[in-house]
Motif scaffolding. Structure first.
Motif, mmCIF file in Angstrom:
data_model
loop_
_atom_site.group_PDB
_atom_site.id
_atom_site.type_symbol
_atom_site.label_atom_id
_atom_site.label_comp_id
_atom_site.label_asym_id
_atom_site.label_seq_id
_atom_site.Cartn_x
_atom_site.Cartn_y
_atom_site.Cartn_z
ATOM 1 N N LEU A 82 1.019 -1.141 0.457
ATOM 2 C CA LEU A 82 0.229 -0.444 0.080
ATOM 3 C C LEU A 82 1.088 1.487 -0.178
ATOM 4 O O LEU A 82 1.364 1.688 1.287
ATOM 5 C CB LEU A 82 -1.423 -0.205 1.225
ATOM 6 N N TYR A 137 0.980 5.522 -0.398
ATOM 7 C CA TYR A 137 1.049 6.987 -0.821
ATOM 8 C C TYR A 137 2.089 7.488 -1.025
ATOM 9 O O TYR A 137 3.246 7.960 -1.014
ATOM 10 C CB TYR A 137 0.432 7.161 0.805
ATOM 11 N N TYR A 176 -3.131 -5.348 9.059
ATOM 12 C CA TYR A 176 -3.170 -5.349 8.483
ATOM 13 C C TYR A 176 -2.646 -4.399 7.766
ATOM 14 O O TYR A 176 -3.079 -3.020 8.539
ATOM 15 C CB TYR A 176 -4.296 -4.931 7.461
ATOM 16 N N ARG A 177 -1.901 -3.485 6.739
ATOM 17 C CA ARG A 177 -2.061 -2.328 6.054
ATOM 18 C C ARG A 177 -2.347 -1.464 6.094
ATOM 19 O O ARG A 177 -2.236 -0.072 6.555
ATOM 20 C CB ARG A 177 -1.428 -2.567 4.537
ATOM 21 N N GLY A 178 -4.648 -1.463 6.119
ATOM 22 C CA GLY A 178 -5.330 -0.732 6.802
ATOM 23 C C GLY A 178 -5.200 -0.027 7.203
ATOM 24 O O GLY A 178 -5.265 1.466 7.665
ATOM 25 N N LYS A 232 -2.016 2.373 7.942
ATOM 26 C CA LYS A 232 -2.807 3.712 7.573
ATOM 27 C C LYS A 232 -3.782 4.643 8.337
ATOM 28 O O LYS A 232 -3.198 5.883 8.678
ATOM 29 C CB LYS A 232 -3.552 3.575 6.030
ATOM 30 N N ARG A 233 -4.419 4.144 8.785
ATOM 31 C CA ARG A 233 -5.726 4.475 10.065
ATOM 32 C C ARG A 233 -5.205 5.335 10.886
ATOM 33 O O ARG A 233 -5.632 6.595 11.152
ATOM 34 C CB ARG A 233 -6.960 3.348 9.752
ATOM 35 N N TYR A 240 3.139 1.424 3.066
ATOM 36 C CA TYR A 240 2.945 0.236 4.271
ATOM 37 C C TYR A 240 2.665 -1.146 3.745
ATOM 38 O O TYR A 240 1.987 -1.954 2.929
ATOM 39 C CB TYR A 240 1.049 1.112 4.507
ATOM 40 N N LYS A 290 2.923 -5.038 3.589
ATOM 41 C CA LYS A 290 2.257 -6.640 5.178
ATOM 42 C C LYS A 290 2.911 -8.080 4.803
ATOM 43 O O LYS A 290 3.694 -8.251 4.256
ATOM 44 C CB LYS A 290 1.258 -6.749 3.973
#
Length: 175
Positions: free
Chosen positions: A1, A3, A26-28, A31-32, A49, A51
């Protein structure tokens, strides 16, 4: 991931932040949790990010073949980011949360020639014996006093087979 902020200019070397998620995460989520993308927009750095492998995803840090595979993965990731973007090789940073922070510690022990500084959040302290090549490196460490998985004062938790050292004692070794 990955950005890349809108203000990224391929003619200007950009810093790179590599942010490692915790075990079972997880990567998400990373990120959050970190909100690096927002700061990336303001400051102009690129964020990646990665994994972890496995189900559930977990960074493998114990010395041996699995750690070597993780180190090769991160080194290759940096190579690929440098091939795809104009990355400032002097401004590559790694940070992580929990198991990702422990992985970041292992990167500080093994890839300090490629990564400029390290950030650890809620790190379940790992054995200093695992740090085969300790070098002086810039680090910031954040740890809560009520963390049940990595007790601030050390001790047992349901994930480890041996008591963990206290966070302050562990960090004083690094200092």
């Amino acid at each position: 991931l990955i950005y890349v902020p809108e203000r990224y200019d391929p003619s200007t070397p950009a810093p790179l932040v590599i942010s490692f998620h915790g075990a079972f995460l997880y990567r998400g989520f990373q990120k959050r949790l970190t909100r690096w993308n927002e700061l990336s927009d303001a400051e102009g750095f690129i964020v990646v990010y990665p994994k972890a492998s496995g189900l559930p995803p977990t960074w493998r840090m114990e010395p041996g073949a699995e750690l070597e595979a993780e180190l090769q993965f991160v080194s290759k990731l940096i190579d690929e980011m440098e091939a795809s973007f104009n990355i400032d090789a002097q401004r590559i940073y790694a940070n992580g949360y929990s198991n990702g922070a422990a992985m970041t510690f292992m990167l500080a022990c093994n890839l300090s020639d490629r990564i400029a500084a390290f950030g650890l959040v809620a790190m379940p302290v790992v054995s200093w014996e695992w740090c085969q090549n300790p070098q002086p490196v810039p680090v910031v460490a954040v740890h809560g006093t009520a963390d049940p998985l990595a007790p601030f004062d050390g001790g047992n938790n349901f994930l480890t087979t041996e008591p963990l050292p206290g966070v302050q004692d562990w960090l004083s070794i690094w200092a």
